[in-house]
Structure formats: structure tokens, C-alpha cells
Design an enzyme around this catalytic site. Sequence first.
Site, mmCIF file in Angstrom:
data_model
loop_
_atom_site.group_PDB
_atom_site.id
_atom_site.type_symbol
_atom_site.label_atom_id
_atom_site.label_comp_id
_atom_site.label_asym_id
_atom_site.label_seq_id
_atom_site.Cartn_x
_atom_site.Cartn_y
_atom_site.Cartn_z
ATOM 1 N N GLU A 105 0.753 -1.046 0.020
ATOM 2 C CA GLU A 105 -0.381 0.210 -0.409
ATOM 3 C C GLU A 105 1.195 0.704 -0.408
ATOM 4 O O GLU A 105 0.731 2.169 0.925
ATOM 5 C CB GLU A 105 -0.927 0.058 1.299
ATOM 6 C CG GLU A 105 -2.127 -1.550 1.462
ATOM 7 C CD GLU A 105 -2.932 -0.652 -0.028
ATOM 8 O OE1 GLU A 105 -3.287 0.634 -0.482
ATOM 9 O OE2 GLU A 105 -3.942 -1.721 -0.370
ATOM 10 N N ASP A 106 1.732 1.978 -0.679
ATOM 11 C CA ASP A 106 2.580 2.911 -0.790
ATOM 12 C C ASP A 106 3.537 3.010 -0.247
ATOM 13 O O ASP A 106 4.070 4.220 -0.533
ATOM 14 C CB ASP A 106 1.622 3.730 -1.400
ATOM 15 C CG ASP A 106 1.256 3.606 -2.866
ATOM 16 O OD1 ASP A 106 1.380 2.986 -3.873
ATOM 17 O OD2 ASP A 106 0.338 5.214 -2.788
ATOM 18 N N ALA A 107 4.050 2.059 0.723
ATOM 19 C CA ALA A 107 4.999 2.147 2.117
ATOM 20 C C ALA A 107 6.241 1.835 1.411
ATOM 21 O O ALA A 107 6.084 1.130 0.026
ATOM 22 C CB ALA A 107 4.866 1.460 2.875
#
Lengths: 385, 600
Positions: free
Chosen positions: B217-219
Amino acid sequence: MADIFSEFEDRLPQKIIDEIKNSLPKSASDAKVKKILEAAYEEYTIAKVSPGESVGLISAESIGEPGTQMTLNTFHFAGVAEMNVTLGLPRIIEILDGRKELDNPMMEIYLKKPYATGKKIEELRQLALQIKETKLRDISTELSINIADFTIEVKLDKDKMKGIEITNSKVTDAVSKQLKGYNIKDNKDSIILKSRSKESTFNDAYKTKEKIKDITIKGVKGISQVLPVKREDEFVIITAGSNLADVLQLEEVDAYRTTTNNIFEIEQVLGIEAARQSIVNEIFKVIESQGLNVDVRHIMLVADTMCVNGSLKGITRYGVVSEKSSVLARASFETPIKHIINAALVGEVDNLDSVVENVMINQPIPIGTGLPSLSVKQPKTAKEK
Amino acid sequence: MVEVYINSKFAGIVDNPIEFVNKVREERRKGLLTHNLNIFYNEKANEIQLESSKGRARRPLIIVKDGVPLLTERHIKQLEKNEISWSDLVKQGVIEYLDAAEEENSLVAFFESELTPEHSHLEITPLAMLGYCTSLVPYSNFNQSTRLNAGSKNQKQALGFYASNFSVRMDMDVNILHYAQKPVVSTIMHDISNYDKHPAGQNLVVAIMSYKGYNMEDAIILNKGSIERGLGRSTYYRPSIAEELRYAGGLIDEICIPDKDVKGYKTEKDYRFLEDDGIIYPEAKVKEGDVVIGKTSPPRFLSSMEEYSLASSTRRESSINLKHGEEGIVDFVLITENEEGNKLIQARLRDERIPEIGDKFTSRHGQKGIVGLIVPQSDMPFSSNGIIPDLIFSPHGIPSRMTIAHLIEMLAGKVGALAGRYINGTTFDAEPEERLRKELLSLGFMESGLETLYNGQTGEQYLTKIYIGNMYYLKLKHMVANKIHSRARGPIQLLTRQPTEGRAKEGGLRLGEMEKDTFVAHGASLLLKERFDSDKTIVPVCESCGIIAIKDNYKNKSYCTICGENVEVNYIEISYAFKLMLDEFKSLGIYPKLQLESKY
């Protein structure tokens, strides 16, 4: 065998019993029938909602959650021809608010056998035109007032009249029926209206002139557009504008299947049960058209609350909400001051037996685990003995 | 016959519109008419509109005559030598500004090669369609437009070196990135704007791979070793300001260590950092609650200044102290005067911000993400050359967002870092990807940009080759340290006795209407009650009149204000907000009578 069924009569709804009865093979033995009924009863009990389930809120969430995904697409052309239909969220709001004036009233007129399958398109078109409302303004080219004697002259469009089979006498008949106090003279190309009262003024004449434009000459009042459509193997007339009562009077119309999207008309003509079913149908149609999946039973619950009182009530502060017994519940939904002041005037008592009130006073709400309570039989004291 | 309007007002009629319009344009180019004038001949409406008003969006274009642009090599040479400037070109009638209306009358060529005799103007550069921040995105013509919007928005929030005199400035809420670098892959706009004088990011080694799910999730994953070497390290500055205000009657605020008898005196400990003048000393380590500038103010109302007042001082405390969650080191203290001649104290706080889990980073392509894990260098994947990525980016961020430029920048950055040169990534005019790949090959790497990496913990080779390269990364101003918030107990509002709202007031997180509904839907009645217990109270109620009674703990007696002492008083548990509502009803003249009955 009849005994076995009667045994279950007060345990299962009649509809299920009938269904089982009709689908049983004749060879079924009594013992087996009983087994089937027992199994049906068990299934039926499982399907029942448990006491204390907050069905209303679950319905609200179940309809509201997919509702957020509904695009606000108001208009949409329904394929066949240019006919405006309100769909999506605006339509749902329209139904739930119980609005009397719809944005786009519509009817689906089914026809009786010889007409429905009629091979002659021409005949069908004639029939459709019979239903479509023709107003005086549609067949007149000019309306003028003679200033000298305050007579009104309506010049008729002969070509148009021929096209939809209207004669001068029909026009004069219709006008004299719907306009009182005027003498009507047929002048071939025009008709002349003269007031019977002696003290008529120019102002009166002007008002009448504006009024007669909307006189219905032919057709059913309120139906502004007609569109014959082939549905499977019969013809259906779709209309813009709705007038259920008058359309059902027509000889050619199949009154069993003809419907309108105006729920208030259905309530008046066919009664509250029909209106309830129509709410379910209309809402379900919209939800389906958006490709969403909502269980009908949620919609049925909404339709039921709108109809319980025997008259159609919208889910607004004037409708369903105003019927709530609790002052605090009503006050927590729009116009609180009005409700509190009125309650104070008559000294209303709030029994605090619903959800919102108990949330307000921070007490356990009578739903789910908060519903049951314990009753204990106390041993009699010495005195009472 | 064509009607002429000047600034939408009718001015007259002309017989030959085309001749008239051409004449106006000619005179504007000669400088006889103002350069701010635009003219538009609307053939459909049969009118000519002249506009010189404010607020129109206009853009510069090169004028073309008979298919030949007026801007020549000679002009460019003069520009390079600084002999002429932009405004000279406008004055000479080489470049003119068109507004939206006049554009309708002109035919603009995109490139010089496209010019025909019909063309009236030539675009200066395709880059002109982008704004400043957007043109700082390298290879941006390979990106989806929405990503460019996101990317340029992110750049505006990047930490950098915003002003070289920052150490003597008193800006509110600013950050300085410690080791800001010039991007390896840059655009012409970086040169034009002297980006190397105020850079806002760092060149990192980035690998596109997953790492134990901590970058979903985009981390992003950061290398702890890199952080310790200064990656993304920044300082946060915030001044506290106090002013000696003057009040009516010759009264004045006083900056000092407040006396103990001042109204609202905190504790001695809170004032421990103040020097004799009431101002904190530089390099003091302060935490929340500590006073930075001591100050007392005269009483609010003059009436309380009566001479025979028992209190020895009527002045009240108005020191500036650190709010909840704030901490730092006093960096710089400034004593001065403001425009009104009042004494003005500014004490600037400094706080070093080392990247931590939750800080926001982004590339220049709208690929923003939050640090999900900081991994010790020994556990990071490494290549056969011993290269260890500074940052690991998730491959799932690529397909749906289609930021091809992100991938090309990695490749270009790798070539630039290996070859020791800056790569030009200007939109529409960048060094071609093909050439970069060839150069990468000649530098001894796979031309695809892939490399074999090894698991940092086990030393095993990863089965897949990993795309790894150098990229310019920005640290954004949204840092967890400014946002983290939780509460178990804390302050409540005076009126409703409900918890306060917001991080600054150490507030609670509201369980709102819709969240309440979920409890109802689950039938979790008693849990719902518990959640709303934050303002529960137990109040005495008079059984005879149903109004809230009084419990006198001192006399150990309960009584009703209406019915007196000889009544039965019972206790009920309600929310304080409801008690408040009953009181408001009473003030409206409505009698809210409570009828009590046993619940069981």
C-alpha cells in the site's frame, strides 16, 4: 392427508403450505408428507429474524451503503426513443420522500388481446393517439380578443386537426363542457367565444383566453407523449405523464397489468397494498439498473413503514418521522424546536422505549443484548402471608 | 460594417475589419500601442473586441511572418551574451503575448519545422505548456497527466534549503533538509531556476521489490545505515512570539519571571529555564509545558483593581509555554521592537527530525509513500558489487499508475551516477532511453537496469533479478512527529463534560453517528453505552416534582429546590449532556419532569 396440512396451518404460512401441496407427487405417503412439512417448518424457523435484531438500521445501512456508489446520473434515455426517465439516486429520493409531483411521471399501458398482438401498426398508432392528450393550444394557430365586444376568436389549424381526427364539433363540445358561462359559435376556420354575462371586461376576456389554451380536446388528461413499444410478442404503450384512473377506463386497456410510476395514483386507484408493492418494484428497478445488489426484504421493510398507516407517508419530517411516538426521537431529526415546544404545550410523556432516546440519556438501548431483562419471583414476605 | 468594442464598450464601426485588425496588431508590435492590448475579430458575431483589462491569462509566442519566425539566431546569440533581455524581444515585436480571445485568430505552430506561410505564431518551447513545478519532473512526457499534477503538488511540499539566510530568519513552521543535493537527472528548468542553490531532495539508490510486506500500500522501506549517514534528516524551526502590549490607562504587559502571587502562576519548575529578564536562554532543552517567555498582564477588568483588594497583586500570568506534544532546543532569541514600538521577543525553537516510521517521502512522479519499516543495513538486500539500496519501493505502485518516467529516471540516475555526469531529462527533449541503456551496458551493467540481489539476512540470491537505480527522492513536510495522537484520559469541555476535540487539545477521537449505528446494528447495546460513558453523571432527582435535586455532601442531606427537604430523592445515571439539555429546557420555560421507575 388433509389432517397433516391442517396440523401445520398455524405453524407455517398458507403460501408455503400451498406451495408444498402443489408440488407433491400424488404417490407421497402421509408419513413422508409429514417429514417434508417438518423439514419445511425447521427451515422456516431458521429463516426468522431473531428478536431484538435491529432490522430497521440494518435495512438503512444495506440500502444506504450501495447508495453511495450510485452515480448522480439523473437522466438517461431509455433506448427505444427519446423519453426522459429519472433514475438513480434522485429517483430513490423521490420515492422515499413520497413526493406527489414526480419529475417524470410515466405509464406502461398494456393492451387486451386483440389490440396487444395487433399486426396492424397503424391501428396501434391510432390507439396511442387516442390516449395522447391534445389541448386547444395544439390545434389552434392564433387566439385573439376582439376589443370592441370582448369576444375571443380561436383560429384552428385544419391540417393538424385532420391528422388526429378532430372535427369542429368535437372542439366546441369539449370547450363548452369545460368552460362555463360562454356561448360558442362555430365559424368553420375558427370558433368564437362570447361571454354570457353582460358585465364582462377586457381583463376577464384575457384571463379566459389564457385558460382555454389548456382545455383538453381529445385524449386522456395529463398524458403528454405516447410511444408504442414491442415487448416480447406484444405491444405496450409507454407514456410520459400519468393518469391511471382515466386510462383504466379505456376499453382496450388491460387493467391487470397497466401501471404507472406515480405511487400516489396507485394508492388512490388501487389501494394501499398495491402502493406498497409498487414502492418495492420501483426502488428495486432503480437499484437493479445501477447494477447494485440489495436484498428485497430491506426494501419491503421500507415500503411497509411507508404504508402501515393505510395512507402513503414519505420518510420525511412531515411523514413517517412525525408519527414517531417519542418526542426526543422526533426532535433529534430536523426541526427540534417545533417538536419540543409542541410537546411542552400538551405535556407529552416520553417513555424512552426506543433507540435514539436511550442513546441520548446514555442508557442501554433496547436492541440486541439490551433487550432482554430478568424477572425474578420474589418470595413472599411474612407480612404478605 | 463591423462593430468595434473596447473593453466590452461599444466604440464605433469599421468598414474593413481585417485591415483594421492588422493595423492594430502592427502598431502594437511597433510599440505605438500598449503591449497589454489584445484584439479579436469575431467573424460569426461580426464584431471586433479590443481588450486591455486586468486579469486575462496571456502567454508569449514568437511572431511568424510569411512562414519565417522573427526570432533569429542573432537574437539568441545576443541573449546568450546578455546583450538583450526578454523584455527587449517584446519591445522589438519579436515576441508577443496573446490572450484566449486573440488565440482564436491565430495559427500557432508547435515546432519550427511545421511552419507554413499561413502560420501567425510559433510556440517558444513545448515546455511552456507546463508550470514551474511540473517542468521539474524529468521525462514527464512519459507520465500520465494526473501523475504530473500529483507530482508537482508533492514537490511544493518538499523539504529543502528554502533560503540561505534561514539562520537569522524568524519564519513560522519551516524545515531545512540537512544534506540537500542537486538531482542527477534534471531538466532545463533546474538550470534556469538555479535549483542547485536551493535543492529540495536527495539522490538515493532505489530498488523496486517487496520486503516482507512492509512496503505494501505505497509504503517504502528505508535503510537504517543511510539514515544514520544523514538521509532525509531535517530540522524543524518554529518561533514563539511574545509582545509587551499596551492597554488603556497606561497599563502594559511585562516580560519577566512572574511573581508567585500573580494570578495563574504555574509551578516554579515551569519557569526554570528563564533568565532574569524573563526570557529563555539559547540551547535550553524544552518540553511541553515549559515556559519560553515569561510574561504578566494587567487585570482584564479595571474594577478588580480596587485598592483594598486582599490579593497583593492583581496582575495575571500570560507566559508563552510549549503546547502539548511540542519539544525542542531553543535556537535563537531575538529582542526587538515592533511597528508600534512595543517590546517584541521571539524565541526560535529547533528540533532535529530523523526519518522515522510514518514520515512521508516521494519521488518526482507522484509516487508518494510513507516509511513502513527502517531496516538495519546488514539486513538490506545487496548486489554483487556491494551496492545496498537506500530505499525499497513496491512494484505494485507501477502498473495501475503508469508512471513510466519513474522507471526511466531510475535508469538515467544509474547511468548518471556511474558515469559521473548529470542527465538531461527535460520534457520532450530528454536524453533518449535507448542511449542510456547502451551506456549502461558499456559501464558493465545489464542494459535492462536489472541486477542480481542477495537477501541481506540469509545471503541467498533472490530468484528474480531486481530493477535497481538512482532516483531523486523528496522528504515531504508531513511528518508523524507533528501528527501522532492518542488519548486514554484527558481534558474535558467545561460545558458538556465531554472530551475535547483535536490533537492540540489532547482531544478524543469521536465515535460519530454512523459508528454508533454499527453498534446498534450488531445489537451491542451495553458496549454502546460504555462508549458513550465519557460524560456520565449520577444526579439526584426529586420524586415529587421530577426536577434535578441537590445533594449536600457537607450536611449529608438531599433536598429539592422546589419541594424542600421532606421529599424522596433518588439517584439516576444519565449523560451530562442530557442533564444540560434539561437545564436548557428549563431556561426556555419548559418543565422537563422526570418520572422514575425501577428498571428491573
